[in-house]
Design a protein around this motif. Structure first.
Motif, short mmCIF file in Angstrom:
data_model
loop_
_atom_site.label_atom_id
_atom_site.label_comp_id
_atom_site.label_asym_id
_atom_site.label_seq_id
_atom_site.Cartn_x
_atom_site.Cartn_y
_atom_site.Cartn_z
N ARG A 57 32.21 41.91 74.37
CA ARG A 57 33.08 41.62 75.51
C ARG A 57 32.33 41.61 76.83
NH1 ARG A 57 38.32 45.24 74.89
NH2 ARG A 57 36.76 46.81 75.33
N GLY A 58 31.09 42.09 76.84
CA GLY A 58 30.29 42.07 78.06
C GLY A 58 29.47 40.80 78.21
N CYS A 59 28.67 40.49 77.17
CA CYS A 59 27.74 39.36 77.29
C CYS A 59 28.20 38.10 76.56
CB CYS A 59 26.34 39.74 76.80
SG CYS A 59 26.20 40.00 75.02
N GLY A 60 29.14 38.23 75.62
CA GLY A 60 29.65 37.06 74.92
C GLY A 60 28.86 36.64 73.69
N ARG A 61 27.80 37.39 73.38
CA ARG A 61 27.01 37.05 72.20
C ARG A 61 27.66 37.63 70.95
NH1 ARG A 61 21.28 39.41 73.63
NH2 ARG A 61 22.63 40.99 74.55
N THR A 62 27.36 37.01 69.81
CA THR A 62 27.82 37.56 68.55
C THR A 62 26.96 38.77 68.21
OG1 THR A 62 26.30 36.24 67.20
CG2 THR A 62 28.47 35.26 67.71
N VAL A 63 27.44 39.57 67.27
CA VAL A 63 26.68 40.73 66.82
C VAL A 63 25.31 40.28 66.32
CG1 VAL A 63 26.60 42.58 65.10
CG2 VAL A 63 28.73 42.08 66.28
N ASP A 64 25.26 39.18 65.57
CA ASP A 64 24.00 38.67 65.04
C ASP A 64 23.07 38.21 66.17
OD1 ASP A 64 22.29 37.94 62.78
OD2 ASP A 64 22.67 35.87 63.43
N GLU A 65 23.62 37.54 67.18
CA GLU A 65 22.79 37.09 68.31
C GLU A 65 22.19 38.27 69.06
OE1 GLU A 65 25.07 32.88 69.24
OE2 GLU A 65 25.74 34.72 70.26
N VAL A 66 22.95 39.32 69.23
CA VAL A 66 22.43 40.52 69.90
C VAL A 66 21.28 41.11 69.08
CG1 VAL A 66 22.96 42.88 70.62
CG2 VAL A 66 24.59 41.05 71.09
N ALA A 67 21.50 41.21 67.77
CA ALA A 67 20.48 41.81 66.89
C ALA A 67 19.22 40.96 66.81
CB ALA A 67 21.06 42.01 65.49
N GLN A 68 19.35 39.66 66.87
CA GLN A 68 18.22 38.75 66.70
C GLN A 68 17.58 38.30 68.01
OE1 GLN A 68 16.81 38.03 63.74
NE2 GLN A 68 18.27 39.53 62.97
N TRP A 69 18.14 38.70 69.15
CA TRP A 69 17.71 38.19 70.45
C TRP A 69 16.20 38.26 70.66
CZ3 TRP A 69 20.29 35.18 73.61
CH2 TRP A 69 19.80 34.97 74.89
N VAL A 70 15.59 39.38 70.35
CA VAL A 70 14.15 39.54 70.60
C VAL A 70 13.30 38.66 69.69
CG1 VAL A 70 14.37 41.86 71.55
CG2 VAL A 70 13.94 41.56 69.11
N PHE A 71 13.87 38.15 68.63
CA PHE A 71 13.14 37.29 67.70
C PHE A 71 13.41 35.80 67.93
CE2 PHE A 71 14.17 41.29 65.48
CZ PHE A 71 12.89 41.79 65.38
N MET A 72 14.36 35.48 68.81
CA MET A 72 14.73 34.08 69.05
C MET A 72 13.70 33.38 69.94
SD MET A 72 18.75 34.60 69.90
CE MET A 72 19.74 33.35 69.11
N THR A 73 13.57 32.07 69.73
CA THR A 73 12.73 31.26 70.60
C THR A 73 13.46 31.06 71.92
OG1 THR A 73 13.68 29.15 69.92
CG2 THR A 73 11.79 30.00 68.62
N GLN A 74 12.76 30.63 72.94
CA GLN A 74 13.41 30.38 74.23
C GLN A 74 14.46 29.28 74.09
OE1 GLN A 74 12.97 32.33 77.04
NE2 GLN A 74 14.87 31.27 77.51
N GLU A 75 14.20 28.29 73.27
CA GLU A 75 15.17 27.21 73.04
C GLU A 75 16.45 27.77 72.43
OE1 GLU A 75 15.64 23.07 70.53
OE2 GLU A 75 13.64 23.84 70.93
N GLU A 76 16.32 28.65 71.44
CA GLU A 76 17.50 29.27 70.81
C GLU A 76 18.27 30.11 71.83
OE1 GLU A 76 15.99 29.82 66.22
OE2 GLU A 76 15.26 31.23 67.73
N LYS A 77 17.54 30.86 72.66
CA LYS A 77 18.20 31.66 73.69
C LYS A 77 18.93 30.78 74.69
CE LYS A 77 14.96 35.52 73.50
NZ LYS A 77 13.93 36.28 74.23
N ASN A 78 18.32 29.66 75.07
CA ASN A 78 18.96 28.74 76.01
C ASN A 78 20.26 28.19 75.45
OD1 ASN A 78 16.86 29.16 77.79
ND2 ASN A 78 15.88 27.19 77.40
N ILE A 79 20.31 27.91 74.16
CA ILE A 79 21.53 27.42 73.52
C ILE A 79 22.63 28.48 73.62
CG2 ILE A 79 22.56 26.82 71.28
CD1 ILE A 79 19.80 25.46 70.65
N VAL A 80 22.26 29.73 73.36
CA VAL A 80 23.23 30.83 73.48
C VAL A 80 23.68 30.96 74.93
CG1 VAL A 80 23.60 33.32 73.23
CG2 VAL A 80 22.33 32.05 71.47
#
Length: 63
Positions: free
Chosen positions: A26-49
């Motif tokens: 409810r704070g950032c709008g990311r899914t639980v999986d996106e929060v967990a995987q954030w540090v492993f995501m590419t910048q392109e993947e982060k930009n999509i989120v």
């Protein structure tokens, strides 16, 4: 609310973490999986989120 444009901050986290009622923070709008995987995501993947959560009105400090 200040408009956020690329390049985006390192994380959309606003320290209002809650996924009590569903899979979306409810704070950032990311899914639980996106929060967990954030540090492993590419910048392109982060930009999509980032693009999706901004369109949905996140991040929110007063959730």
């Amino acid at each position: 609310m200040k408009k956020i444009t690329p390049p985006y901050p390192d994380t959309p986290c606003v320290a209002v973490c809650s996924t009590t009622f569903d899979e979306i923070c409810r704070g950032c709008g990311r899914t639980v999986d996106e929060v967990a995987q954030w540090v492993f995501m590419t910048q392109e993947e982060k930009n999509i989120v980032w693009d999706r959560i901004l369109k949905e009105g996140y991040p929110r400090r007063n959730s």
